[in-house]
Design a protein around this motif. Structure first.
Motif, PDB file in Angstrom:
ATOM      1  N   GLU A 140       0.613  -1.570   0.570  1.00 38.74           N
ATOM      2  CA  GLU A 140       0.441  -0.280   0.289  1.00 38.74           C
ATOM      3  C   GLU A 140       0.938   1.051   0.184  1.00 38.74           C
ATOM      4  OE1 GLU A 140      -3.603   1.698   3.047  1.00 38.74           O
ATOM      5  OE2 GLU A 140      -3.161   0.079   2.734  1.00 38.74           O
ATOM      6  N   LYS A 141       1.562   1.135   0.802  1.00 43.32           N
ATOM      7  CA  LYS A 141       3.041   2.385   1.003  1.00 43.32           C
ATOM      8  C   LYS A 141       3.478   2.808  -0.686  1.00 43.32           C
ATOM      9  CE  LYS A 141       3.680   2.284   5.814  1.00 43.32           C
ATOM     10  NZ  LYS A 141       4.113   1.888   6.843  1.00 43.32           N
ATOM     11  N   ALA A 142       4.099   1.174  -0.879  1.00 43.32           N
ATOM     12  CA  ALA A 142       5.060   1.566  -2.700  1.00 43.32           C
ATOM     13  C   ALA A 142       3.519   1.969  -3.172  1.00 43.32           C
ATOM     14  CB  ALA A 142       5.020   0.212  -2.463  1.00 43.32           C
ATOM     15  N   SER A 143       2.533   1.640  -3.534  1.00 43.76           N
ATOM     16  CA  SER A 143       1.121   1.770  -4.400  1.00 43.76           C
ATOM     17  C   SER A 143       1.161   4.169  -4.362  1.00 43.76           C
ATOM     18  CB  SER A 143       0.113   1.563  -3.877  1.00 43.76           C
ATOM     19  OG  SER A 143      -0.809   1.630  -4.311  1.00 43.76           O
ATOM     20  N   ASN A 144       1.425   4.118  -3.105  1.00 46.97           N
ATOM     21  CA  ASN A 144       1.339   5.019  -2.784  1.00 46.97           C
ATOM     22  C   ASN A 144       1.716   6.170  -3.360  1.00 46.97           C
ATOM     23  OD1 ASN A 144      -1.164   4.998  -1.754  1.00 46.97           O
ATOM     24  ND2 ASN A 144      -1.072   4.765   1.011  1.00 46.97           N
ATOM     25  N   SER A 145       3.727   5.368  -2.795  1.00 45.59           N
ATOM     26  CA  SER A 145       4.730   6.458  -3.469  1.00 45.59           C
ATOM     27  C   SER A 145       4.412   6.037  -4.804  1.00 45.59           C
ATOM     28  CB  SER A 145       6.108   5.509  -2.796  1.00 45.59           C
ATOM     29  OG  SER A 145       6.099   5.545  -1.484  1.00 45.59           O
ATOM     30  N   GLU A 147       1.667   6.499  -6.697  1.00 44.79           N
ATOM     31  CA  GLU A 147       0.814   7.361  -6.985  1.00 44.79           C
ATOM     32  C   GLU A 147       1.406   8.453  -6.904  1.00 44.79           C
ATOM     33  OE1 GLU A 147      -2.239   6.930  -5.148  1.00 44.79           O
ATOM     34  OE2 GLU A 147      -2.823   5.067  -6.156  1.00 44.79           O
ATOM     35  N   ILE A 148       2.074   9.124  -6.556  1.00 45.17           N
ATOM     36  CA  ILE A 148       2.800  10.606  -5.683  1.00 45.17           C
ATOM     37  C   ILE A 148       3.858  10.450  -7.301  1.00 45.17           C
ATOM     38  CG2 ILE A 148       4.510  11.931  -4.323  1.00 45.17           C
ATOM     39  CD1 ILE A 148       2.825  10.140  -1.966  1.00 45.17           C
ATOM     40  N   VAL A 149       5.009   9.059  -7.024  1.00 45.06           N
ATOM     41  CA  VAL A 149       5.736   9.693  -8.431  1.00 45.06           C
ATOM     42  C   VAL A 149       5.434   9.789  -9.622  1.00 45.06           C
ATOM     43  CG1 VAL A 149       7.690   8.351  -9.949  1.00 45.06           C
ATOM     44  CG2 VAL A 149       7.848   8.152  -6.818  1.00 45.06           C
ATOM     45  N   GLU A 150       4.410   8.986 -10.183  1.00 45.87           N
ATOM     46  CA  GLU A 150       2.847   9.072 -11.380  1.00 45.87           C
ATOM     47  C   GLU A 150       2.494  10.618 -12.114  1.00 45.87           C
ATOM     48  OE1 GLU A 150      -0.805   7.097 -12.797  1.00 45.87           O
ATOM     49  OE2 GLU A 150       0.866   5.537 -13.007  1.00 45.87           O
ATOM     50  N   LYS A 151       2.067  11.421 -10.195  1.00 47.59           N
ATOM     51  CA  LYS A 151       1.691  12.530 -10.012  1.00 47.59           C
ATOM     52  C   LYS A 151       2.817  13.457 -10.741  1.00 47.59           C
ATOM     53  CE  LYS A 151      -2.495  11.921  -7.313  1.00 47.59           C
ATOM     54  NZ  LYS A 151      -3.339  12.385  -5.833  1.00 47.59           N
ATOM     55  N   ASN A 152       3.759  13.460 -10.048  1.00 49.41           N
ATOM     56  CA  ASN A 152       5.237  14.429  -9.476  1.00 49.41           C
ATOM     57  C   ASN A 152       5.688  14.518 -11.376  1.00 49.41           C
ATOM     58  OD1 ASN A 152       4.673  15.062  -7.388  1.00 49.41           O
ATOM     59  ND2 ASN A 152       6.856  14.106  -6.773  1.00 49.41           N
ATOM     60  N   ALA A 153       5.482  13.160 -12.129  1.00 49.14           N
ATOM     61  CA  ALA A 153       5.595  12.988 -13.658  1.00 49.14           C
ATOM     62  C   ALA A 153       5.568  13.533 -14.197  1.00 49.14           C
ATOM     63  CB  ALA A 153       6.405  10.875 -13.800  1.00 49.14           C
ATOM     64  N   LYS A 154       3.542  13.684 -14.233  1.00 49.04           N
ATOM     65  CA  LYS A 154       2.820  13.606 -14.548  1.00 49.04           C
ATOM     66  C   LYS A 154       2.540  15.454 -14.984  1.00 49.04           C
ATOM     67  CE  LYS A 154      -0.946  10.680 -15.553  1.00 49.04           C
ATOM     68  NZ  LYS A 154      -2.096  10.584 -14.699  1.00 49.04           N
ATOM     69  N   ARG A 155       3.403  16.100 -13.591  1.00 50.06           N
ATOM     70  CA  ARG A 155       3.527  17.365 -13.184  1.00 50.06           C
ATOM     71  C   ARG A 155       4.292  17.876 -13.425  1.00 50.06           C
ATOM     72  NH1 ARG A 155       3.421  18.214  -7.383  1.00 50.06           N
ATOM     73  NH2 ARG A 155       1.606  17.412  -7.410  1.00 50.06           N
ATOM     74  N   GLN A 156       6.096  16.826 -13.889  1.00 53.50           N
ATOM     75  CA  GLN A 156       6.619  17.517 -14.670  1.00 53.50           C
ATOM     76  C   GLN A 156       6.535  17.662 -16.344  1.00 53.50           C
ATOM     77  OE1 GLN A 156       9.102  18.217 -12.894  1.00 53.50           O
ATOM     78  NE2 GLN A 156      10.499  19.181 -14.024  1.00 53.50           N
ATOM     79  N   ARG A 157       6.178  16.870 -16.440  1.00 55.57           N
ATOM     80  CA  ARG A 157       5.701  16.718 -17.453  1.00 55.57           C
ATOM     81  C   ARG A 157       5.042  18.114 -18.126  1.00 55.57           C
ATOM     82  NH1 ARG A 157       3.177  11.454 -19.146  1.00 55.57           N
ATOM     83  NH2 ARG A 157       4.029  10.538 -17.371  1.00 55.57           N
ATOM     84  N   ARG A 158       3.699  18.131 -17.809  1.00 57.55           N
ATOM     85  CA  ARG A 158       3.354  19.380 -18.255  1.00 57.55           C
ATOM     86  C   ARG A 158       3.710  20.504 -17.971  1.00 57.55           C
ATOM     87  NH1 ARG A 158      -1.610  18.512 -14.266  1.00 57.55           N
ATOM     88  NH2 ARG A 158      -1.091  16.835 -14.010  1.00 57.55           N
ATOM     89  N   LYS A 159       4.842  20.623 -17.123  1.00 60.37           N
ATOM     90  CA  LYS A 159       5.318  21.548 -16.741  1.00 60.37           C
ATOM     91  C   LYS A 159       6.518  22.185 -17.910  1.00 60.37           C
ATOM     92  CE  LYS A 159       8.757  23.659 -12.307  1.00 60.37           C
ATOM     93  NZ  LYS A 159       9.237  23.516 -11.742  1.00 60.37           N
TER      94      LYS A 159
END
Length: 182
Positions: A140-145, A147-159
């Motif tokens: 669950e923690k790995a999954s949350n991590s 998700e956070i990494v994926e959100k950051n990657a998407k944000r980074q791509r958008r940025k």
């Protein structure tokens, strides 16, 4: 009186003649103890005189005696066979009782072993449950991590895409300014 003398003489002669017959023959006396005697009975001979001192005598002919003897002997054999069967049954019964006692001991031993195995299985199951809970929490923690990494990657791509667009607009704007100024 003559008659009396004749009668006395007749009695004496008759008793003397019978007395001689008795003296010539052997008289066999059957004692009173014969009543409690065991074994084969006396064999009575023809033309012999017997005096029975027992209260009762049972006369049996040869065929009847042999038949009774055969029945008695077969009864003894059956008694021996019955006794043998009872002894063998008793031996089997005591052996079965001993086997049952050993089986009860084995069952108790088996039950205690089963109880020990059950306790160990319970401990193992409890440890496995804790390990699974830990693994689930870690997943669950790995999954949350992730998700956070994926959100950051998407944000980074958008940025990064937004920055590229800004650079492109800035480049076009500079190019237009340079092109106009020149």
């Amino acid at each position: 009186m003559k008659n009396l003398l004749f009668f006395v003489l007749l009695i004496c002669s008759v008793s003397f003649s019978f007395g001689q017959d008795i003296d010539g023959q052997k008289i066999i006396e059957i004692p009173e103890s014969y009543e409690d005697r065991k074994g084969e009975p006396f064999t009575v001979k023809k033309d012999s005189l017997y005096v029975f001192r027992t209260p009762d005598i049972f006369l049996v002919n040869r065929k009847s005696f042999l038949a009774i003897k055969d029945v008695y002997l077969s009864t003894l054999e059956q008694d021996k066979m019955t006794q043998s069967l009872i002894e063998k049954y008793s031996e089997t019964l005591s052996r079965n009782i001993e086997l049952e006692r050993q089986l009860n001991i084995n069952f108790k031993t088996s039950d205690s072993l089963d109880l020990e195995v059950y306790k160990r299985m319970q401990t193992t199951l409890s440890n496995t449950e804790r390990a699974l809970d830990f693994t689930l929490n870690s997943l669950e923690k790995a999954s949350n991590s992730l998700e956070i990494v994926e959100k950051n990657a998407k944000r980074q791509r958008r940025k990064s895409a937004f920055e590229k667009i800004l650079f492109a607009i800035g480049g076009v704007g500079i190019g237009v300014l340079v092109g106009v100024s020149l």
